[in-house]
Enzyme design. Structure first.
Site, PDB file in Angstrom:
ATOM      1  N   ASP A   1       0.853  -1.189   0.000  1.00 36.05           N
ATOM      2  CA  ASP A   1       0.000   0.000   0.000  1.00 36.05           C
ATOM      3  C   ASP A   1       0.893   1.244   0.000  1.00 36.05           C
ATOM      4  O   ASP A   1       1.909   1.298   0.690  1.00 36.05           O
ATOM      5  CB  ASP A   1      -0.914  -0.009   1.240  1.00 36.05           C
ATOM      6  CG  ASP A   1      -2.042   0.985   1.109  1.00 36.05           C
ATOM      7  OD1 ASP A   1      -3.210   0.549   0.980  1.00 36.05           O
ATOM      8  OD2 ASP A   1      -1.784   2.215   1.125  1.00 36.05           O
ATOM      9  N   ILE A   2       0.476   2.240  -0.772  1.00 39.19           N
ATOM     10  CA  ILE A   2       1.272   3.465  -0.922  1.00 39.19           C
ATOM     11  C   ILE A   2       1.275   4.294   0.373  1.00 39.19           C
ATOM     12  O   ILE A   2       2.201   5.061   0.615  1.00 39.19           O
ATOM     13  CB  ILE A   2       0.751   4.290  -2.129  1.00 39.19           C
ATOM     14  CG1 ILE A   2       1.815   5.166  -2.724  1.00 39.19           C
ATOM     15  CG2 ILE A   2      -0.479   5.092  -1.774  1.00 39.19           C
ATOM     16  CD1 ILE A   2       1.429   5.753  -4.072  1.00 39.19           C
TER      17      ILE A   2
ATOM     18  N   ASN B   1     -12.835  -3.285   2.716  1.00 42.33           N
ATOM     19  CA  ASN B   1     -13.732  -2.152   2.911  1.00 42.33           C
ATOM     20  C   ASN B   1     -14.729  -2.164   1.765  1.00 42.33           C
ATOM     21  O   ASN B   1     -14.325  -2.095   0.598  1.00 42.33           O
ATOM     22  CB  ASN B   1     -12.940  -0.839   2.917  1.00 42.33           C
ATOM     23  CG  ASN B   1     -11.939  -0.766   4.052  1.00 42.33           C
ATOM     24  OD1 ASN B   1     -12.185  -1.281   5.136  1.00 42.33           O
ATOM     25  ND2 ASN B   1     -10.805  -0.140   3.817  1.00 42.33           N
TER      26      ASN B   1
ATOM     27  N   HIS C   1     -10.363  -5.327  -3.325  1.00 49.04           N
ATOM     28  CA  HIS C   1      -9.043  -5.529  -2.717  1.00 49.04           C
ATOM     29  C   HIS C   1      -9.191  -5.827  -1.236  1.00 49.04           C
ATOM     30  O   HIS C   1     -10.139  -5.388  -0.595  1.00 49.04           O
ATOM     31  CB  HIS C   1      -8.143  -4.300  -2.928  1.00 49.04           C
ATOM     32  CG  HIS C   1      -8.711  -3.022  -2.384  1.00 49.04           C
ATOM     33  ND1 HIS C   1      -9.644  -2.274  -3.084  1.00 49.04           N
ATOM     34  CD2 HIS C   1      -8.522  -2.367  -1.217  1.00 49.04           C
ATOM     35  CE1 HIS C   1      -9.971  -1.208  -2.374  1.00 49.04           C
ATOM     36  NE2 HIS C   1      -9.318  -1.248  -1.223  1.00 49.04           N
TER      37      HIS C   1
ATOM     38  N   HIS D   1      -6.947  -5.660   2.398  1.00 49.08           N
ATOM     39  CA  HIS D   1      -5.764  -5.138   3.081  1.00 49.08           C
ATOM     40  C   HIS D   1      -5.222  -6.233   3.990  1.00 49.08           C
ATOM     41  O   HIS D   1      -5.966  -6.768   4.833  1.00 49.08           O
ATOM     42  CB  HIS D   1      -6.138  -3.938   3.961  1.00 49.08           C
ATOM     43  CG  HIS D   1      -6.722  -2.769   3.228  1.00 49.08           C
ATOM     44  ND1 HIS D   1      -6.031  -1.588   3.024  1.00 49.08           N
ATOM     45  CD2 HIS D   1      -7.944  -2.585   2.650  1.00 49.08           C
ATOM     46  CE1 HIS D   1      -6.794  -0.735   2.360  1.00 49.08           C
ATOM     47  NE2 HIS D   1      -7.968  -1.318   2.120  1.00 49.08           N
TER      48      HIS D   1
END
Ligand code: 5GP
Ligand code: ZN
Length: 113
Positions: A30-31, A87, A100, A102
């Protein structure tokens, strides 16, 4: 989906720090990490959100979970523990509309609610 950033990352058209890829699933950092380990795991197939999965995607979603555990193990989280989060839509806090999960870990995570 031509204007989807996660489709572009999966296709290698946008840069990312990949930690895993196969013909169906891609995992990358993750950025904006919120934990020492914060990986995004996505299907290459453009599915906008979790409510859009169908019976046809059952094997893909199962495979994605196996990939999540494999990545967690490789990053040293399998014994310590980790969190796998999706989410979903507005009230779930979804910002990017390409399915996606996490993968979060590397520190004690607080209860969500
Ligand atoms: P969501 O809120 O939709 O569940 O999470 C989207 C996540 O994607 C966020 O944690 C955000 O930091 C991450 N993100 C957004 N744009 C990019 C990007 O271009 N590259 C990477 N690696 N992560 C991104
Ligand atoms: Zn997409």
């Amino acid at each position: 989906m031509s204007d989807c950033i996660f489709c572009k990352i999966a296709a290698g058209e946008l840069p990312s720090e990949m930690v895993y890829q196969d013909e169906r699933v891609v995992a990358f950092k993750d950025i904006r990490p919120v934990a020492p380990v914060h990986i995004l795991i996505i299907p290459r197939k453009h599915i906008p959100d979790l409510t859009a999965i169908t019976e046809e995607d059952a094997e893909l979603i199962g495979h994605l979970h196996l990939v999540a555990v494999k990545v967690a193990r490789e990053l040293g989280l399998a014994d310590r523990g980790f969190r796998l989060v999706n989410n979903c839509k507005q009230e779930g806090g979804q910002v990017i509309y390409h399915l996606h999960y996490h993968l979060l870990g590397g520190r004690q995570l607080r209860n969500l609610c």
